[in-house]
Design a protein around this motif. Structure first.
Motif, PDB file in Angstrom:
ATOM      1  N   PRO A  95       0.828  -1.202   0.000  1.00  0.00           N
ATOM      2  CA  PRO A  95       0.000   0.000   0.000  1.00  0.00           C
ATOM      3  C   PRO A  95       0.863   1.254   0.000  1.00  0.00           C
ATOM      4  N   ASP A  96       0.327   2.317  -0.539  1.00  0.00           N
ATOM      5  CA  ASP A  96       1.052   3.582  -0.631  1.00  0.00           C
ATOM      6  C   ASP A  96       0.524   4.536   0.435  1.00  0.00           C
ATOM      7  N   PHE A  97       1.013   4.373   1.688  1.00  0.00           N
ATOM      8  CA  PHE A  97       0.613   5.231   2.798  1.00  0.00           C
ATOM      9  C   PHE A  97       1.621   6.357   2.951  1.00  0.00           C
ATOM     10  N   SER A  98       1.172   7.470   3.497  1.00  0.00           N
ATOM     11  CA  SER A  98       2.059   8.583   3.820  1.00  0.00           C
ATOM     12  C   SER A  98       2.994   8.182   4.961  1.00  0.00           C
ATOM     13  N   ASP A  99       4.189   8.777   5.018  1.00  0.00           N
ATOM     14  CA  ASP A  99       5.109   8.529   6.124  1.00  0.00           C
ATOM     15  C   ASP A  99       4.634   9.217   7.410  1.00  0.00           C
ATOM     16  N   THR A 100       3.691  10.140   7.276  1.00  0.00           N
ATOM     17  CA  THR A 100       3.045  10.730   8.451  1.00  0.00           C
ATOM     18  C   THR A 100       1.849   9.862   8.791  1.00  0.00           C
ATOM     19  N   PRO A 101       1.760   9.369  10.029  1.00  0.00           N
ATOM     20  CA  PRO A 101       0.670   8.455  10.364  1.00  0.00           C
ATOM     21  C   PRO A 101      -0.708   9.083  10.159  1.00  0.00           C
ATOM     22  N   ARG A 102      -1.670   8.245   9.768  1.00  0.00           N
ATOM     23  CA  ARG A 102      -3.077   8.640   9.651  1.00  0.00           C
ATOM     24  C   ARG A 102      -3.870   7.717  10.547  1.00  0.00           C
ATOM     25  N   ILE A 103      -4.841   8.288  11.247  1.00  0.00           N
ATOM     26  CA  ILE A 103      -5.663   7.474  12.128  1.00  0.00           C
ATOM     27  C   ILE A 103      -7.142   7.725  11.861  1.00  0.00           C
ATOM     28  N   LYS A 104      -7.957   6.718  12.212  1.00  0.00           N
ATOM     29  CA  LYS A 104      -9.420   6.811  12.107  1.00  0.00           C
ATOM     30  C   LYS A 104     -10.007   6.212  13.374  1.00  0.00           C
ATOM     31  N   PHE A 105     -11.066   6.821  13.851  1.00  0.00           N
ATOM     32  CA  PHE A 105     -11.747   6.291  15.031  1.00  0.00           C
ATOM     33  C   PHE A 105     -12.470   5.011  14.659  1.00  0.00           C
ATOM     34  N   GLU A 106     -12.287   3.959  15.470  1.00  0.00           N
ATOM     35  CA  GLU A 106     -12.993   2.699  15.260  1.00  0.00           C
ATOM     36  C   GLU A 106     -14.116   2.501  16.268  1.00  0.00           C
ATOM     37  N   ASN A 107     -13.768   2.612  17.572  1.00  0.00           N
ATOM     38  CA  ASN A 107     -14.768   2.266  18.567  1.00  0.00           C
ATOM     39  C   ASN A 107     -14.360   2.791  19.943  1.00  0.00           C
ATOM     40  N   LEU A 108     -15.355   3.023  20.789  1.00  0.00           N
ATOM     41  CA  LEU A 108     -15.136   3.348  22.192  1.00  0.00           C
ATOM     42  C   LEU A 108     -15.958   2.347  22.998  1.00  0.00           C
ATOM     43  N   ASP A 109     -15.266   1.446  23.701  1.00  0.00           N
ATOM     44  CA  ASP A 109     -15.929   0.464  24.554  1.00  0.00           C
ATOM     45  C   ASP A 109     -15.991   1.028  25.965  1.00  0.00           C
ATOM     46  N   ILE A 110     -17.170   1.028  26.551  1.00  0.00           N
ATOM     47  CA  ILE A 110     -17.367   1.558  27.894  1.00  0.00           C
ATOM     48  C   ILE A 110     -17.854   0.430  28.789  1.00  0.00           C
ATOM     49  N   VAL A 111     -17.129   0.204  29.880  1.00  0.00           N
ATOM     50  CA  VAL A 111     -17.523  -0.823  30.837  1.00  0.00           C
ATOM     51  C   VAL A 111     -17.638  -0.173  32.209  1.00  0.00           C
ATOM     52  N   ARG A 112     -18.811  -0.297  32.812  1.00  0.00           N
ATOM     53  CA  ARG A 112     -18.998   0.195  34.177  1.00  0.00           C
ATOM     54  C   ARG A 112     -18.457  -0.877  35.112  1.00  0.00           C
ATOM     55  N   LEU A 113     -17.473  -0.495  35.923  1.00  0.00           N
ATOM     56  CA  LEU A 113     -16.817  -1.458  36.804  1.00  0.00           C
ATOM     57  C   LEU A 113     -17.619  -1.651  38.088  1.00  0.00           C
ATOM     58  N   PRO A 114     -17.619  -2.873  38.612  1.00  0.00           N
ATOM     59  CA  PRO A 114     -18.310  -3.096  39.890  1.00  0.00           C
ATOM     60  C   PRO A 114     -17.565  -2.353  40.996  1.00  0.00           C
TER      61      PRO A 114
END
Length: 191
Positions: free
Chosen positions: A27-46
Motif C-alpha cells: 500500500p502507498d501510505f504517507s510517512d506521516t501516520p493517519r488514524i481513524k476512530f474505530e470504537n469506544l468500549d465503555i464498561v462500568r466497573l463493579p
C-alpha cells in the motif's frame, strides 16, 4: 503415475500462488501516520459500597503509516524521546509520548466541547507510550492495524453524573511526525 501427477499439480499450484502474490504491490501510505476512530468500549466497573462508580473506557483507533516507524521501546529514552520535565510548566517533554489523549467534557449550557485539565496536574495527563509495532529492522515498510488505549473515569466532582465526555486522540511516529486528530464517540456518565 498418480503420485507424479499430484506432485506436478502441487508444484503448479505453488508457482501460481507465488506469481499472484509477487504481483501485489504494498500500500502507498504517507510517512506521516493517519488514524481513524474505530470504537469506544465503555464498561462500568463493579464497585464496593461507599466507593465512587468507575468506568473503564477502551479507545480503538485504526492507523496507517508508510514507513512503519511507529512505537517506542523501553530503551527509547535518549533525546528526543527523553522524559525531561520543564522546570517552569512541570510538563514532560512532548516527544517522550507517542499517544496523545485529551478528555473533553460537553458544556451543558453551550453544547461546546471543552478540554478537561486536571487541577494541579500538567496538561497531557492521559498521554502515553505504545510499544514498537514492527520488528526491529532497518527496512522500512508500510504498516496498518488497530491500537487500543484503556483509561478510567471516576464519577465524582470532575465527572458528575450526567456529564457527557469524549476523547481527542492523535499519535506520533519516531520521526516525530504527528498524525491527524480524531474524536471518539461520546458517552454520558451515570451514577
Amino acid at each position: 503415475m498418480a503420485m507424479s501427477r499430484t506432485l506436478s499439480l502441487g508444484l503448479l499450484f505453488a508457482l501460481l500462488c507465488a506469481a499472484a502474490t509477487s504481483c501485489i504491490s504494498p500500500p502507498d501510505f504517507s510517512d506521516t501516520p493517519r488514524i481513524k476512530f474505530e470504537n469506544l468500549d465503555i464498561v462500568r466497573l463493579p464497585n464496593p459500597p461507599g466507593f465512587q462508580t468507575e468506568y473503564s473506557d477502551t479507545i480503538r483507533i485504526y492507523f496507517e503509516d508508510g514507513n512503519g516507524d511507529l512505537g517506542l521501546s523501553t530503551t527509547d529514552t535518549m533525546p528526543p524521546y527523553d522524559r525531561t520535565v520543564d522546570p517552569v510548566t512541570k510538563e514532560v517533554n512532548e516527544n517522550y509520548y507517542n499517544y496523545f489523549v485529551q478528555t473533553q467534557i460537553k458544556n451543558p449550557s453551550t453544547g461546546d466541547w471543552e478540554d478537561y485539565v486536571a487541577t494541579g496536574l500538567p496538561a497531557g495527563v492521559y498521554n502515553s507510550r505504545y510499544p514498537r509495532l514492527a520488528p526491529e529492522s532497518d527496512k522500512e515498510a508500510p504498516l496498518k492495524g488497530t491500537l487500543k488505549f484503556n483509561t478510567s473515569v471516576t464519577v465524582g466532582p470532575v465527572f458528575p453524573p450526567g456529564s457527557e465526555i469524549r476523547y481527542r486522540v492523535s499519535i506520533k511516529d519516531r520521526a516525530l511526525n504527528r498524525s491527524n486528530e480524531i474524536f471518539t464517540s461520546s458517552h454520558v456518565i451515570e451514577r
